[in-house]
Write an enzyme that holds these catalytic residues in place. Structure first.
Site, PDB file in Angstrom:
ATOM      1  N   GLU B 200       0.725  -1.234  -0.036  1.00  0.00           N
ATOM      2  CA  GLU B 200      -0.031   0.069  -0.013  1.00  0.00           C
ATOM      3  C   GLU B 200       0.830   1.279  -0.192  1.00  0.00           C
ATOM      4  O   GLU B 200       0.634   2.119  -0.802  1.00  0.00           O
ATOM      5  CB  GLU B 200      -0.917   0.020   1.121  1.00  0.00           C
ATOM      6  CG  GLU B 200      -2.197  -0.973   1.172  1.00  0.00           C
ATOM      7  CD  GLU B 200      -1.883  -2.588   1.383  1.00  0.00           C
ATOM      8  OE1 GLU B 200      -0.647  -2.576   1.950  1.00  0.00           O
ATOM      9  OE2 GLU B 200      -2.574  -3.340   1.449  1.00  0.00           O
ATOM     10  N   HIS B 269      -9.995  -4.562  11.183  1.00  0.00           N
ATOM     11  CA  HIS B 269     -10.707  -4.521  10.039  1.00  0.00           C
ATOM     12  C   HIS B 269     -11.902  -3.555  10.036  1.00  0.00           C
ATOM     13  O   HIS B 269     -12.848  -3.703   8.959  1.00  0.00           O
ATOM     14  CB  HIS B 269     -11.024  -5.861   9.312  1.00  0.00           C
ATOM     15  CG  HIS B 269      -9.815  -6.611   8.826  1.00  0.00           C
ATOM     16  ND1 HIS B 269      -8.674  -7.023   9.482  1.00  0.00           N
ATOM     17  CD2 HIS B 269      -9.570  -6.767   7.315  1.00  0.00           C
ATOM     18  CE1 HIS B 269      -8.033  -7.588   8.629  1.00  0.00           C
ATOM     19  NE2 HIS B 269      -8.243  -7.423   7.636  1.00  0.00           N
TER      20      HIS B 269
HETATM   21  C1  LIG Z   1      -2.067  -4.318   4.794  1.00  0.00           C
HETATM   22  C2  LIG Z   1      -2.967  -5.155   4.131  1.00  0.00           C
HETATM   23  N1  LIG Z   1      -3.265  -5.177   2.763  1.00  0.00           N
HETATM   24  C3  LIG Z   1      -4.333  -5.806   2.601  1.00  0.00           C
HETATM   25  C4  LIG Z   1      -4.930  -6.868   3.191  1.00  0.00           C
HETATM   26  C5  LIG Z   1      -6.065  -7.941   2.607  1.00  0.00           C
HETATM   27  N2  LIG Z   1      -5.446  -9.004   2.619  1.00  0.00           N
HETATM   28  C6  LIG Z   1      -5.654  -9.847   3.385  1.00  0.00           C
HETATM   29  S1  LIG Z   1      -4.784 -11.437   3.408  1.00  0.00           S
HETATM   30  C7  LIG Z   1      -4.315 -10.950   1.845  1.00  0.00           C
HETATM   31  C8  LIG Z   1      -3.480 -11.808   1.221  1.00  0.00           C
HETATM   32  C9  LIG Z   1      -2.281 -12.113   1.418  1.00  0.00           C
HETATM   33  O1  LIG Z   1      -1.570 -13.187   1.140  1.00  0.00           O
HETATM   34  P1  LIG Z   1      -0.383 -14.237   1.753  1.00  0.00           P
HETATM   35  O2  LIG Z   1       0.590 -13.184   2.276  1.00  0.00           O
HETATM   36  O3  LIG Z   1       0.306 -14.739   0.568  1.00  0.00           O
HETATM   37  O4  LIG Z   1      -0.942 -15.174   2.772  1.00  0.00           O
HETATM   38  P2  LIG Z   1      -1.941 -16.164   2.485  1.00  0.00           P
HETATM   39  O5  LIG Z   1      -3.313 -15.576   2.686  1.00  0.00           O
HETATM   40  O6  LIG Z   1      -1.615 -16.651   1.106  1.00  0.00           O
HETATM   41  O7  LIG Z   1      -1.662 -17.083   3.805  1.00  0.00           O
HETATM   42  C10 LIG Z   1      -4.773  -9.877   1.489  1.00  0.00           C
HETATM   43  C11 LIG Z   1      -4.529  -8.810   0.264  1.00  0.00           C
HETATM   44  C12 LIG Z   1      -4.491  -6.923   4.555  1.00  0.00           C
HETATM   45  N3  LIG Z   1      -5.201  -7.543   5.369  1.00  0.00           N
HETATM   46  N4  LIG Z   1      -3.480  -5.903   5.077  1.00  0.00           N
END
Ligand SMILES: Cc1ncc(C[n+]2csc(CCOP(=O)(O)OP(=O)(O)O)c2C)c(N)n1
Ligand SMILES: [Mg+2]
Lengths: 342, 466
Positions: B200, B269
């Site tokens: 972000e 959230h």
């Molecule tokens: C700063 C932030 N940006 C976006 C999100 C929304 N979000 C939650 S999980 C996620 C994906 C994360 O993927 P990864 O790091 O690969 O972990 P996984 O879910 O595969 O375990 C996103 C975009 C968030 N929670 N926090």
């Protein structure tokens, strides 16, 4: 537009068979099997309870990734710390937290680990060395680095295992942490759970360097890729990394190649990958099936003994779900408690 | 005992769904993990997996059924060894614990707030009367969701101006985490609809740089909770550069995404950032409550030469309301709207707060209190004149917001009323707000933490000394 989904050969690559997986004792094999199964059954139950409206909000299941946290936990000792993001149920159970308390938290009940105030993404147990449970992608990385800082400050030989995802690996604060960790030789093992997707984004669409074990190179942090679907390989790599950190050499990066079977959260239809891709991993790389087969082949236990474990695990999880379902909601007065400490 | 398969809840806000398709027939063997049916929610088509091994004994809800309530039995699975005679057993066993004392995410005000899709779901009644002097009388209206209105606004502006592009997490191939950018990739291509990594602070800054170079980015934050990662760029770079450059370098950019509480997603959230951005000179801040305002104001925001923070709301995305069918419908930024005229008390709200305010007004009417409702729409610049004129008429004011009271938007409104209409006040201004705690997860506590219709009614009665 989307590149064609990577073939399964690429999904679970390279490290299969690379390096010698630790040989586990009979007890270790069976304990790992039981723990992985406990996490799997817990998550399946959580999914069902979500479907029934007993769990709300976001709920991220760990199904498929069990070997990572179970293998790593096998190398930890009392006083070590664990921290992760929101896909955290498996980590809590592996840390020894009570599935009843975890499930009650998922259901928002008074005997949940956070009294119902945190939910699926926010649970903690200082007693078990589990420091959360964090909802903001990447935020746990500097915090885990700080937990490691405290170990170094106190001069003990404890380490902090800091888990984050392939998506989180693109957050800036990860690299700020890497620099400080190496600069100050902090005992932190960064475990990158590369399950190939961040929500709907395949790693190839988000990352210029997809070999995440190399992400510490410019900070001089050693790293390696590990077959995260094989609990023995995870344990072997974990041992090496933990020893490195405990000896005061600074941080270590382990990129665990793994896979999540379910959608990102309960409301993700997961249309960004094919069913064949999921089935391929499920059928040929499942960490629990693999362990089970190995146990039988090596005659560490017979079908009967494994069946007994299976039914004990089911029992435990059913109990957890019963407990959570009948546990009352938190008292209304809890709304205002825990904002400050007196 | 046969096992009933229940209509599953598949998202934080789902209450019912359509049974799109059965993938197994009666008599088919099913294994745990097999996909047995497809369910359409407002946001997506989801697969239902069997949780047990057995045979699909009976389909209770045929495919094509719409608006099937969550937890309705949709099929029966027979265990190994059972045959269809087991179906005649008086009561198949339901594999399901008793429901919780208070069902998930049912704050009174949110009951009707579940995201609703377009057809084939029934469109709920328009959520508010339309009294907008900016819409010519007799204009044809089209009912659409706020989600569609926002998408149309972006699409129209992108057609109009090649410098406008959209960037953010999951905005392109996934069609938006909340499906607000649906179809944009297909129409405008990957050059103008760009999926970012989860960075972000990085992509907000990159967007600002592109704006300094004359492009007009629309940066989507998956939710505004994640914009905190980017706060420094939003405030230090986007908001201040025009001033610091002596007027040389403007920053035409829109930061948009859902703000405020969703349902049961806990403290990290669910937070209302209205007050945070309202504090900053150099930013404009918009928070619409209905589809028409969302469309007209987003188009205005994209054309505005300043950085605009556009605060949407997840719960409002699925709500339908009439939008004028005008070729180029642009509303003025900085103008509040009288959403309901009245004489006894002025209630000032925006975004989700309008839901509470309008319902409260109905209840108050039943008690003989005639409330005037102001939909602020833009928080910065704030339309002080409209507020003051109303308070001069009613002599009483109540503010409604999900955010916290200290240094909140309500506090600012109260101060302005005191400064400009002190002599007209018959009672101190009352503030209804989110409680002074982080958002709890538990259903009962979440409900208590949020403002409610009852609290607005109470506050309005109190300032009327009733
Ligand atoms: C700063 C932030 N940006 C976006 C999100 C929304 N979000 C939650 S999980 C996620 C994906 C994360 O993927 P990864 O790091 O690969 O972990 P996984 O879910 O595969 O375990 C996103 C975009 C968030 N929670 N926090
Ligand atoms: Mg991932």
């Amino acid at each position: 537009m989307a590149a064609a989904p990577p073939s399964s050969a690429k999904i679970m690559p390279a490290t299969n068979g690379k390096g010698l997986p630790a040989t586990l004792s009979r007890e270790e094999e069976l304990a790992a099997y039981r723990m992985m199964l406990t996490i799997r059954r817990f998550e399946e139950k959580a999914g069902q309870m979500y479907g029934m409206g007993l769990i709300g909000g976001f709920c991220h299941l760990y199904i498929g990734q069990e070997a990572v946290v179970v293998g790593m936990q096998m190398v930890l000792k009392p006083g070590d710390q664990v921290i992760t993001g929101y896909r955290d149920h498996g980590h809590m159970i592996a840390c020894g937290m009570d599935p009843r308390g975890v499930m009650a938290e998922l259901a928002g009940r008074s005997h949940g680990y956070s009294k119902g105030k945190g939910g699926s993404m926010h649970m903690f147990s200082v007693e078990k060395g589990f420091y959360g449970g964090h909802g903001i992608v990447g935020a746990q990385v500097p915090i885990g680095t700080g937990l490691a800082f405290a170990n170094r400050y106190r001069g003990n030989d404890n380490i902090c295992v800091t888990y984050f995802g392939d998506g989180a690996a693109n957050q800036g604060q990860v690299y700020e942490s890497f620099n400080m960790a190496e600069l100050w030789k902090l005992p932190v093992v960064y475990v990158i759970e590369n399950n190939r997707y961040a929500m709907g984004t395949a790693i190839t669409r988000s990352s210029a360097e997809t070999n995440l074990s190399r992400r510490g190179l410019s900070f001089n942090i050693p790293g390696e890729q590990v077959d995260g679907m094989d609990v023995r390989a995870v344990k072997a790599a974990g041992e090496k990394a933990a020893a490195w950190c405990r000896a005061g050499n600074g941080p270590y990066i382990l990129e665990m190649l793994t896979y999540r079977y379910r959608g990102h959260s309960m409301s993700d239809p997961a249309k960004y990958r094919t069913r064949e891709e999921v089935d391929e991993v499920r059928t040929h790389h499942d960490p629990i099936d693999t362990a089970r087969r190995r146990i039988l082949e090596n005659r560490l236990a017979g079908e009967d003994e494994l069946k007994k474990i299976d039914s004990e695990v089911r029992e435990l999880i059913n109990e957890a779900s019963e407990f959570a379902t009948h546990d009352p909601e938190p008292d209304a007065a809890e709304l205002y408690t825990d904002v400050y400490r007196d | 005992m046969p096992i009933q398969v229940l209509m599953p809840a598949l998202s934080p806000t789902m209450e019912k769904g359509n049974l799109a398709k059965w993938l197994k027939k009666e008599g088919d063997a099913v294994k745990s993990g097999d996909v047995i049916a497809e369910i359409e929610t407002d946001k997506a088509t989801m697969e239902v997996e069997a949780a047990d091994d057995g045979t699909l004994g009976k389909i209770l809800v045929p495919e094509g059924s719409v608006d099937v309530a969550v937890n309705t039995p949709i099929a029966v699975i027979l265990n190994e060894g059972e045959d269809s005679s087991a179906l005649k057993a008086p009561k198949p066993q339901v594999q399901r614990p008793t429901p919780p004392p208070a069902p998930a995410a049912k704050s009174g005000a949110k009951d009707s707030a579940v995201a609703r899709p377009q057809a084939p779901f029934a469109a709920p009644a328009p959520m508010q009367p339309l009294l907008d002097p900016d819409i010519p009388e007799g204009t044809e209206m089209v009912t659409m969701t706020m989600r569609e209105a926002l998408r149309d606004a972006m699409a129209e502006e992108m057609r109009r101006d090649k410098d406008v592009f959209v960037m953010g997490e999951e905005v392109a191939e996934y069609q938006g985490a909340y499906k607000v950018t649906q179809g944009l990739l297909q129409e405008f291509g990957p050059q103008r609809v760009i999926d970012t990594p989860i960075t972000e602070h990085g992509f907000a800054g990159l967007g600002i740089g592109a704006a300094f170079a004359g492009l007009k980015p629309i940066v989507e934050f998956m939710t505004f909770n994640f914009a905190m990662q980017a706060m420094d760029q939003l405030i230090n770079s986007a908001a201040k550069t025009l001033y610091m450059s002596g007027g040389q370098m403007g920053c035409q950019i829109v930061f948009r995404g859902p703000n405020g509480a969703a349902a049961r997603v806990a403290a990290q959230h669910s937070q209302d950032y209205s007050a945070w951005y309202s504090h900053i000179p150099g930013l404009k801040v918009i928070a619409p409550s209905n589809a028409a305002d969302a469309k007209g104001l987003l188009k205005a925001a994209i054309r505005d030469p300043n950085p605009v923070i556009f605060l949407e709301n997840e719960i409002l995305y699925g709500r339908s309301s009439p939008v004028p069918k005008i070729d180029d419908f642009v509303l003025p930024i900085g103008k509040a709207k009288i959403a309901r005229p009245g004489n006894d008390v002025t209630i000032i709200a925006w975004s989700m707060g309008m839901t509470y305010a309008l319902k409260a007004a109905e209840e108050l009417a039943g008690m003989g209190i005639d409330a005037e409702i102001i939909d602020l729409r833009t928080l910065r610049p704030m339309d002080t004149a409209t507020i003051v004129a109303s308070v001069q008429k009613t002599g009483r004011a109540v503010t409604v917001e999900e955010g916290w009271q200290q240094c909140g938007v309500g506090a600012e409104i109260a101060a302005r009323i005191m400064e400009h209409a002190f002599d007209y006040l018959d009672a101190p201004v009352a503030r209804v707000s989110g409680k002074d705690v982080p958002m709890p997860y538990a259903a009962n506590l979440e409900k208590l933490a949020l403002p409610s219709v009852a609290e607005v009614v109470e506050a309005a009665k109190a300032v009327c000394y009733r």
